[in-house]
Write an enzyme that holds these catalytic residues in place. Sequence first.
Site, PDB file in Angstrom:
ATOM      1  N   TYR A  38       0.757  -1.110  -0.171  1.00  0.00           N
ATOM      2  CA  TYR A  38      -0.073  -0.082  -0.012  1.00  0.00           C
ATOM      3  C   TYR A  38       0.933   1.251   0.146  1.00  0.00           C
ATOM      4  O   TYR A  38       0.410   2.489  -0.685  1.00  0.00           O
ATOM      5  CB  TYR A  38      -0.916  -0.006   1.327  1.00  0.00           C
ATOM      6  CG  TYR A  38      -2.041  -0.692   1.154  1.00  0.00           C
ATOM      7  CD1 TYR A  38      -2.368  -2.057   0.782  1.00  0.00           C
ATOM      8  CD2 TYR A  38      -3.270   0.110   1.279  1.00  0.00           C
ATOM      9  CE1 TYR A  38      -3.552  -2.697   0.488  1.00  0.00           C
ATOM     10  CE2 TYR A  38      -4.508  -0.424   1.244  1.00  0.00           C
ATOM     11  CZ  TYR A  38      -4.657  -1.892   0.997  1.00  0.00           C
ATOM     12  OH  TYR A  38      -5.879  -2.527   0.918  1.00  0.00           O
TER      13      TYR A  38
ATOM     14  N   LYS B  82       2.823 -15.581   2.158  1.00  0.00           N
ATOM     15  CA  LYS B  82       3.189 -16.103   0.748  1.00  0.00           C
ATOM     16  C   LYS B  82       4.544 -16.380   0.786  1.00  0.00           C
ATOM     17  O   LYS B  82       5.239 -16.087   0.060  1.00  0.00           O
ATOM     18  CB  LYS B  82       2.701 -15.152  -0.258  1.00  0.00           C
ATOM     19  CG  LYS B  82       2.536 -15.981  -1.641  1.00  0.00           C
ATOM     20  CD  LYS B  82       1.574 -17.015  -1.653  1.00  0.00           C
ATOM     21  CE  LYS B  82       1.447 -17.914  -2.937  1.00  0.00           C
ATOM     22  NZ  LYS B  82       0.818 -19.127  -3.135  1.00  0.00           N
TER      23      LYS B  82
ATOM     24  N   ASP C  45      -3.140 -18.490   0.174  1.00  0.00           N
ATOM     25  CA  ASP C  45      -4.302 -18.852  -0.533  1.00  0.00           C
ATOM     26  C   ASP C  45      -4.985 -19.945   0.238  1.00  0.00           C
ATOM     27  O   ASP C  45      -6.112 -20.047   0.064  1.00  0.00           O
ATOM     28  CB  ASP C  45      -3.656 -19.534  -1.914  1.00  0.00           C
ATOM     29  CG  ASP C  45      -2.097 -20.412  -1.742  1.00  0.00           C
ATOM     30  OD1 ASP C  45      -1.709 -20.192  -0.498  1.00  0.00           O
ATOM     31  OD2 ASP C  45      -1.764 -20.825  -2.612  1.00  0.00           O
TER      32      ASP C  45
ATOM     33  N   ASP D 142      -6.513  -6.856   4.332  1.00  0.00           N
ATOM     34  CA  ASP D 142      -7.511  -6.240   3.608  1.00  0.00           C
ATOM     35  C   ASP D 142      -8.332  -7.275   2.759  1.00  0.00           C
ATOM     36  O   ASP D 142      -9.760  -7.054   2.911  1.00  0.00           O
ATOM     37  CB  ASP D 142      -6.970  -5.305   2.508  1.00  0.00           C
ATOM     38  CG  ASP D 142      -8.196  -4.575   1.645  1.00  0.00           C
ATOM     39  OD1 ASP D 142      -9.046  -4.056   2.071  1.00  0.00           O
ATOM     40  OD2 ASP D 142      -7.942  -4.467   0.289  1.00  0.00           O
TER      41      ASP D 142
ATOM     42  N   ASP E  99     -12.600  -8.791   4.330  1.00  0.00           N
ATOM     43  CA  ASP E  99     -14.036  -9.009   3.673  1.00  0.00           C
ATOM     44  C   ASP E  99     -14.285 -10.264   3.765  1.00  0.00           C
ATOM     45  O   ASP E  99     -15.814 -10.241   3.783  1.00  0.00           O
ATOM     46  CB  ASP E  99     -13.538  -8.433   2.243  1.00  0.00           C
ATOM     47  CG  ASP E  99     -13.607  -6.904   2.305  1.00  0.00           C
ATOM     48  OD1 ASP E  99     -13.368  -6.205   3.124  1.00  0.00           O
ATOM     49  OD2 ASP E  99     -14.094  -6.325   1.202  1.00  0.00           O
TER      50      ASP E  99
HETATM   51  C1  IPM Z   1     -10.374  -1.002   3.785  1.00  0.00           C
HETATM   52  C2  IPM Z   1     -10.580  -0.428   2.505  1.00  0.00           C
HETATM   53  C3  IPM Z   1      -9.385   0.438   1.914  1.00  0.00           C
HETATM   54  C4  IPM Z   1      -8.061  -0.412   2.168  1.00  0.00           C
HETATM   55  C5  IPM Z   1      -9.357   1.130   0.832  1.00  0.00           C
HETATM   56  C6  IPM Z   1     -10.727   2.129   1.060  1.00  0.00           C
HETATM   57  C7  IPM Z   1      -8.124   2.149   0.758  1.00  0.00           C
HETATM   58  O1  IPM Z   1     -10.820  -1.400   1.536  1.00  0.00           O
HETATM   59  O2  IPM Z   1     -10.046  -0.266   4.653  1.00  0.00           O
HETATM   60  O3  IPM Z   1     -10.479  -2.429   3.981  1.00  0.00           O
HETATM   61  O4  IPM Z   1      -7.870  -1.176   1.222  1.00  0.00           O
HETATM   62  O5  IPM Z   1      -7.482  -0.182   3.375  1.00  0.00           O
HETATM   63 MG    MG Z   2     -10.871  -3.389   2.416  1.00  0.00          MG
END
Ligand code: IPM
Ligand code: MG
Length: 358
Positions: free
Chosen positions: A142, A192, A225, A249, A253
């Site tokens: 990042y 990884k 993975d 990240d 999710d």
């Molecule tokens: C998160 C989001 C952010 C990230 C984006 C919006 C930059 O996806 O906080 O998970 O990738 O960190």
């Molecule tokens: Mg995110």
Amino acid sequence: MKKHIAVLAGDGIGPEITEGAVAVLKRVAEKFGHEFTFEPLLIGGAAIDRTGEPLPAETIERCLASDSVLLGAVGGPKWDSLPGDKRPEKGLLGIRKAMNLYSNIRPAKLWRALADASPLKEELVKDGVEITVVRELTGGIYFGERGRFGDEKNGETAWDTERYSVREIARITKIACEIASKRSKKIISVDKANVLESSRLWRAVVHAYAEKYYPDITVQDMLVDNCAMQIVKYPAQFDVLLTSNMFGDILSDEAAQITGSIGMLASSSLGDTKCGLYEPIHGSAPDIAGKDVANPIATILSCAMMLRDSFGLAKEAEAIETAVERVLEEGYRTADIFREGTKKVGCRAMAARVAERI
Ligand code: IPM
Ligand code: MG
């Protein structure tokens, strides 16, 4: 207790969900005799529209002067064609960096009342889901060097770099160890290492640090993975999941979705001080913005994390969490978690229900 909270509503559903969360914080202040003040500040697309920058200097200054920051979400199609360093997301990355918030905690838990909302079969989640993702937040790909160049033969080429130092890996390992020592004493560290040099250092440092300073903690490595697969195969095997910025990240999710809805997942971001940033892990959801249908619970639960982790107000944090649990058990649902036989409410009504039960 007096606390000054910077509120970065941002874009899309950001303004609605932060409004709901602030209403809940105001109720907490009233009930427990605290004085919380709120200062709205610009970030993301909203800041670009007003000032031309995704993160105005004033926002950084005021956040650093606050006791903590509450953030909604950033981004939207309106700003998608802007160059990388002018995009709304740059505002979020910038504030994380400016406040040195290297530790991002994302607890994914399956609420009892929402057990049937998980997309996984019941037999896979019957042992519960409670995964605490500990994500490194100010390093890795990042923030690594990047660029573009072009030549006749290949056309344009773009590159990003994943980069981690011992110092960065050790300090996030410490956070994971601290959390694990209050829980199962087990950490699964994601990498990884079969391909990436930065992952090989990650793996070595995580083990060396944990063995030296937290000998009673067990660290298990898992390739990213395989981890993505294991999360949907048997989520109960995970407790503390330690990850780099990008792997966290992605996996957070995934972990969120198996609990029913990404609209339920809170997060805290901290560095070496008590001034943190608290935000839902979901995005700005431009398609439902302004319609009063978003789920404010992730943002409300982020406020609970703020009260506990930044202000040391454990009782108050618990009051929020219990109120959320009660509202869910009473059957109130926003659209994302709605099922036949439950009561559908909008964003504002959901926040009001939670506030009323504090
Ligand atoms: C998160 C989001 C952010 C990230 C984006 C919006 C930059 O996806 O906080 O998970 O990738 O960190
Ligand atoms: Mg995110």
